[in-house]
Design a protein around this motif. Structure first.
Motif, mmCIF file in Angstrom:
data_model
loop_
_atom_site.group_PDB
_atom_site.id
_atom_site.type_symbol
_atom_site.label_atom_id
_atom_site.label_comp_id
_atom_site.label_asym_id
_atom_site.label_seq_id
_atom_site.Cartn_x
_atom_site.Cartn_y
_atom_site.Cartn_z
ATOM 1 N N GLY A 259 0.788 -1.229 0.000
ATOM 2 C CA GLY A 259 0.000 0.000 0.000
ATOM 3 C C GLY A 259 0.814 1.270 0.000
ATOM 4 O O GLY A 259 0.262 2.360 -0.155
ATOM 5 N N LYS A 260 2.125 1.188 0.189
ATOM 6 C CA LYS A 260 2.947 2.383 0.230
ATOM 7 C C LYS A 260 3.425 2.727 -1.172
ATOM 8 O O LYS A 260 4.052 1.922 -1.843
ATOM 9 C CB LYS A 260 4.155 2.181 1.149
ATOM 10 N N LYS A 261 3.140 3.945 -1.626
ATOM 11 C CA LYS A 261 3.507 4.358 -2.969
ATOM 12 C C LYS A 261 4.906 4.953 -2.972
ATOM 13 O O LYS A 261 5.307 5.608 -2.021
ATOM 14 C CB LYS A 261 2.518 5.410 -3.493
ATOM 15 N N PRO A 262 5.641 4.758 -4.077
ATOM 16 C CA PRO A 262 6.925 5.446 -4.203
ATOM 17 C C PRO A 262 6.701 6.950 -4.170
ATOM 18 O O PRO A 262 5.641 7.435 -4.587
ATOM 19 C CB PRO A 262 7.439 4.994 -5.578
ATOM 20 N N ALA A 263 7.702 7.676 -3.686
ATOM 21 C CA ALA A 263 7.556 9.129 -3.534
ATOM 22 C C ALA A 263 7.171 9.800 -4.843
ATOM 23 O O ALA A 263 6.323 10.681 -4.870
ATOM 24 C CB ALA A 263 8.852 9.730 -2.995
ATOM 25 N N ARG A 264 7.769 9.372 -5.952
ATOM 26 C CA ARG A 264 7.491 10.035 -7.221
ATOM 27 C C ARG A 264 6.077 9.760 -7.708
ATOM 28 O O ARG A 264 5.478 10.599 -8.375
ATOM 29 C CB ARG A 264 8.521 9.612 -8.266
ATOM 30 N N ARG A 265 5.499 8.594 -7.378
ATOM 31 C CA ARG A 265 4.113 8.310 -7.759
ATOM 32 C C ARG A 265 3.148 9.211 -6.993
ATOM 33 O O ARG A 265 2.057 9.511 -7.461
ATOM 34 C CB ARG A 265 3.786 6.837 -7.507
ATOM 35 N N LYS B 191 15.176 16.016 -2.900
ATOM 36 C CA LYS B 191 15.813 15.251 -3.968
ATOM 37 C C LYS B 191 14.773 14.711 -4.948
ATOM 38 O O LYS B 191 15.003 14.689 -6.165
ATOM 39 C CB LYS B 191 16.624 14.109 -3.349
ATOM 40 N N THR B 192 13.615 14.293 -4.412
ATOM 41 C CA THR B 192 12.545 13.788 -5.269
ATOM 42 C C THR B 192 12.021 14.883 -6.183
ATOM 43 O O THR B 192 11.764 14.670 -7.371
ATOM 44 C CB THR B 192 11.400 13.224 -4.408
ATOM 45 N N ILE B 193 11.871 16.098 -5.634
ATOM 46 C CA ILE B 193 11.388 17.231 -6.435
ATOM 47 C C ILE B 193 12.388 17.577 -7.531
ATOM 48 O O ILE B 193 12.010 17.850 -8.678
ATOM 49 C CB ILE B 193 11.129 18.466 -5.541
ATOM 50 N N ILE B 194 13.687 17.553 -7.202
ATOM 51 C CA ILE B 194 14.721 17.849 -8.198
ATOM 52 C C ILE B 194 14.644 16.850 -9.347
ATOM 53 O O ILE B 194 14.674 17.216 -10.522
ATOM 54 C CB ILE B 194 16.116 17.825 -7.548
ATOM 55 N N SER B 195 14.526 15.561 -8.998
ATOM 56 C CA SER B 195 14.431 14.508 -10.014
ATOM 57 C C SER B 195 13.155 14.664 -10.840
ATOM 58 O O SER B 195 13.160 14.535 -12.061
ATOM 59 C CB SER B 195 14.468 13.140 -9.341
ATOM 60 N N PHE B 196 12.046 14.972 -10.148
ATOM 61 C CA PHE B 196 10.759 15.136 -10.826
ATOM 62 C C PHE B 196 10.801 16.329 -11.775
ATOM 63 O O PHE B 196 10.277 16.284 -12.880
ATOM 64 C CB PHE B 196 9.650 15.335 -9.777
ATOM 65 N N ALA B 197 11.463 17.409 -11.346
ATOM 66 C CA ALA B 197 11.566 18.617 -12.170
ATOM 67 C C ALA B 197 12.356 18.341 -13.441
ATOM 68 O O ALA B 197 12.024 18.865 -14.511
ATOM 69 C CB ALA B 197 12.222 19.742 -11.369
#
Length: 204
Positions: free
Chosen positions: A150-156, A187-193
């Motif tokens: 039930g735990k989603k990856p941060a980017r999802r 770090k997730t936001i940087i990758s997502f951007a």
């Protein structure tokens, strides 16, 4: 192209001593440095997180990198061997002053390159083996491996918010503030951007 590479671990240390050593060496050997790379960062950081990574990517066959000693390249032997192996496979020469290494296109260097590559492969295999053994032990002890159900990856978690995130970035909102807003790491936001730049259509 001839590069002078200098690294110190903290801003309390000075780059001047290493630069002086390299300049004196070049003066005695009639060598001119085309580009200096100087950075203040721990050698335990991977080359990709250092200016060294960009240097390794930019260096071409027959280029020369001069540094004061091999320890400037990395903190541990495995990292240094991997870097040297990469350089020699790509035909890039590296000379050190204190260690007096002259690694390039010669039989001695090719033997060292083989030894470095073999050592790196053995180390990778040992790490993989230790990881598998640790996971097998955890599993035998009843631990559930993998992501909790039930735990989603941060980017999802950011899926569907592309337009809003792009708007915040366009308004120069800091990545830290965006990360707090969506409950993910910076770090997730940087990758997502970065992925947004590639795939999200920017309106005219």
């Amino acid at each position: 192209m001839i590069y002078g590479y200098i690294r110190v671990s903290t801003d309390r240390q000075t780059l001047d001593n290493q630069r002086f050593e390299i300049e004196q060496f070049c003066l005695k050997n009639n060598i001119v440095i085309d580009q200096w790379i100087e950075e203040t960062i721990s050698g335990s950081q991977s080359p990709e997180k250092r200016m060294l990574g960009a240097l390794l990517a930019a260096a071409k066959p027959n280029d020369l990198i001069i540094c004061s000693e091999l320890s400037r390249l990395g903190r541990n032997l495995f990292m240094i061997m991997s870097i040297l192996n990469n350089l020699m496979l790509n035909g890039v020469r590296i000379w050190t002053i204190k260690d007096n290494y002259r690694l390039g296109d010669n039989l001695h260097s090719k033997i060292l390159a083989f030894a470095f590559g073999l050592s790196a492969e053995i180390e990778r295999n040992l790490i993989s083996q230790r990881t598998k053994e640790a996971l097998a032990r955890k599993k035998s002890e009843g631990f559930i491996l993998g992501r909790p159900p039930g735990k989603k990856p941060a980017r999802r978690k950011l899926s569907g918010y592309e337009a809003e995130i792009q708007s915040l970035l366009d308004r120069k909102a800091s990545k830290s503030s965006i990360a707090r807003k969506f409950g993910v790491s910076r770090k997730t936001i940087i990758s997502f951007a970065k992925n947004l730049e590639k795939s999200y259509p920017i309106p005219p």
